[in-house]
Design a protein around this motif. Structure first.
Motif, short mmCIF file in Angstrom:
data_model
loop_
_atom_site.label_atom_id
_atom_site.label_comp_id
_atom_site.label_asym_id
_atom_site.label_seq_id
_atom_site.Cartn_x
_atom_site.Cartn_y
_atom_site.Cartn_z
N ARG A 1 0.61 -0.87 0.07
CA ARG A 1 -0.16 0.14 -0.14
C ARG A 1 1.07 1.12 -0.04
O ARG A 1 1.78 1.54 1.01
CB ARG A 1 -0.80 0.06 1.05
CG ARG A 1 -1.73 1.23 1.23
CD ARG A 1 -2.78 1.31 2.21
NE ARG A 1 -1.73 1.32 3.66
CZ ARG A 1 -2.04 1.00 4.84
NH1 ARG A 1 -2.98 0.25 5.03
NH2 ARG A 1 -1.17 1.26 5.77
N ASN A 2 0.88 1.90 -1.09
CA ASN A 2 1.49 3.14 -1.30
C ASN A 2 3.05 2.82 -1.19
O ASN A 2 3.86 3.71 -0.53
CB ASN A 2 1.29 4.29 -0.45
CG ASN A 2 -0.24 4.74 -0.46
OD1 ASN A 2 -0.91 4.71 -1.25
ND2 ASN A 2 -0.70 5.09 0.80
N THR B 1 -8.52 7.50 -2.93
CA THR B 1 -7.67 7.38 -4.01
C THR B 1 -6.28 7.85 -3.69
O THR B 1 -5.37 7.87 -4.17
CB THR B 1 -8.21 8.63 -5.22
OG1 THR B 1 -8.18 9.87 -4.35
CG2 THR B 1 -9.38 8.25 -5.70
N ASN B 2 -6.10 8.38 -2.29
CA ASN B 2 -4.85 8.45 -1.91
C ASN B 2 -4.11 7.03 -1.57
O ASN B 2 -2.75 7.14 -1.32
CB ASN B 2 -4.73 9.44 -0.35
CG ASN B 2 -5.13 10.76 -0.61
OD1 ASN B 2 -4.61 11.29 -1.86
ND2 ASN B 2 -5.56 11.48 0.23
N ASN B 3 -4.63 6.18 -1.40
CA ASN B 3 -3.98 4.78 -1.11
C ASN B 3 -4.10 4.02 -2.56
O ASN B 3 -5.07 3.67 -2.98
CB ASN B 3 -4.81 4.08 -0.07
CG ASN B 3 -4.77 4.56 1.50
OD1 ASN B 3 -3.59 5.17 1.62
ND2 ASN B 3 -5.61 4.53 2.10
N SER B 4 -2.85 3.42 -2.82
CA SER B 4 -2.84 2.69 -4.04
C SER B 4 -2.38 1.31 -3.56
O SER B 4 -1.24 1.41 -2.85
CB SER B 4 -1.64 3.25 -4.98
OG SER B 4 -1.54 2.70 -6.00
N TYR B 5 -2.94 0.16 -3.82
CA TYR B 5 -2.47 -1.23 -3.41
C TYR B 5 -1.99 -1.93 -4.64
O TYR B 5 -2.51 -1.57 -5.82
CB TYR B 5 -3.75 -2.04 -3.06
CG TYR B 5 -4.33 -1.65 -1.49
CD1 TYR B 5 -3.68 -2.12 -0.54
CD2 TYR B 5 -5.11 -0.53 -1.45
CE1 TYR B 5 -4.44 -1.84 0.98
CE2 TYR B 5 -5.42 -0.01 -0.34
CZ TYR B 5 -5.05 -0.49 0.94
OH TYR B 5 -5.72 -0.29 2.24
N ILE B 6 -0.94 -2.63 -4.38
CA ILE B 6 -0.63 -3.63 -5.48
C ILE B 6 -0.67 -4.98 -4.92
O ILE B 6 0.12 -5.32 -3.67
CB ILE B 6 0.69 -3.23 -5.98
CG1 ILE B 6 0.75 -1.94 -6.74
CG2 ILE B 6 1.19 -4.45 -6.92
CD1 ILE B 6 2.25 -1.39 -6.94
N THR C 1 -9.29 -2.17 -13.49
CA THR C 1 -7.89 -1.98 -12.81
C THR C 1 -6.93 -2.53 -13.78
O THR C 1 -7.15 -3.35 -14.46
CB THR C 1 -7.85 -2.59 -11.46
OG1 THR C 1 -6.37 -2.07 -10.92
CG2 THR C 1 -7.67 -4.05 -11.44
N THR D 1 -3.53 -3.62 -9.93
CA THR D 1 -3.20 -2.12 -9.21
C THR D 1 -4.46 -1.62 -8.95
O THR D 1 -5.24 -1.37 -9.81
CB THR D 1 -2.16 -1.57 -9.92
OG1 THR D 1 -0.97 -1.97 -10.26
CG2 THR D 1 -1.82 -0.10 -9.35
N PHE D 2 -4.87 -0.97 -7.75
CA PHE D 2 -6.13 -0.34 -7.52
C PHE D 2 -6.19 0.38 -6.43
O PHE D 2 -5.19 0.45 -5.46
CB PHE D 2 -7.08 -1.69 -7.13
CG PHE D 2 -6.84 -2.38 -6.19
CD1 PHE D 2 -7.48 -2.13 -4.84
CD2 PHE D 2 -5.98 -3.69 -6.40
CE1 PHE D 2 -7.14 -3.20 -3.85
CE2 PHE D 2 -5.90 -4.37 -5.19
CZ PHE D 2 -6.40 -4.35 -4.17
N SER D 3 -7.20 1.23 -6.20
CA SER D 3 -7.44 2.18 -5.08
C SER D 3 -8.93 2.09 -4.54
O SER D 3 -9.53 2.69 -5.17
CB SER D 3 -7.08 3.52 -5.45
OG SER D 3 -5.87 3.90 -5.73
#
Length: 145
Positions: free
Chosen positions: A49-50, A133-138, A111, A127-129
């Motif tokens: 995450r981020n 939208t401030n948190n980006s997960y992979i 995604t 890859t998604f949020s």
């Protein structure tokens, strides 16, 4: 001398004929690319995450997403692009770059999607949020046998 000249000339002509005959090109037909099959049960083997690795903070081993042709089911949920079971589709069955999830009664959410083979095993990378939208997960997933 004239005889040597004629022999050299004949050898040169034969060499040119042989070279021309050796330059045949073969038509190589491309093999048909296999459709990407993501059916089966997948588990998260790496999550960030981020840019921060979540493996030490969260038990990822119990989460599963089961793909069965056109549908998916979530088990032991984690933060994910969708929260309910539903349908999925790939933007291109041969070369997918995007996966779209449609939760039951929800709107489609797409995604980024990759489908690499790593150390001989197929993986999915999403890859998604979800929500913020401030948190980006992979999530990197691997098929469970």
């Amino acid at each position: 001398m004239k005889k040597n000249y004629n022999i050299k000339r004949m050898l040169l002509l034969m060499l040119v004929v042989l070279m021309a005959a050796a330059c045949k090109t073969e038509k190589v037909l491309p093999k048909q690319e296999a459709l990407k099959d993501i059916s089966g049960s997948w588990q998260v083997i790496k999550a960030t995450r981020n840019g921060t690795d979540l493996s030490t903070l969260v038990d990822l081993s119990q989460f599963r997403i089961n793909f069965d042709g056109v549908g998916y089911k979530l088990m032991n949920k984690l933060p994910f692009i969708v929260t309910q079971d539903g349908a999925f589709s790939l933007d291109d069955p041969l070369y997918p770059y995007k996966i779209t999830f449609t939760a039951a009664g929800g709107t489609p959410i797409s995604t980024a999607f990759t489908y690499p083979i790593v150390n001989g095993k197929r993986q999915l990378s999403l890859t998604f949020s979800p929500g913020c939208t401030n948190n980006s997960y992979i999530y990197v997933l691997q098929r469970v046998n």
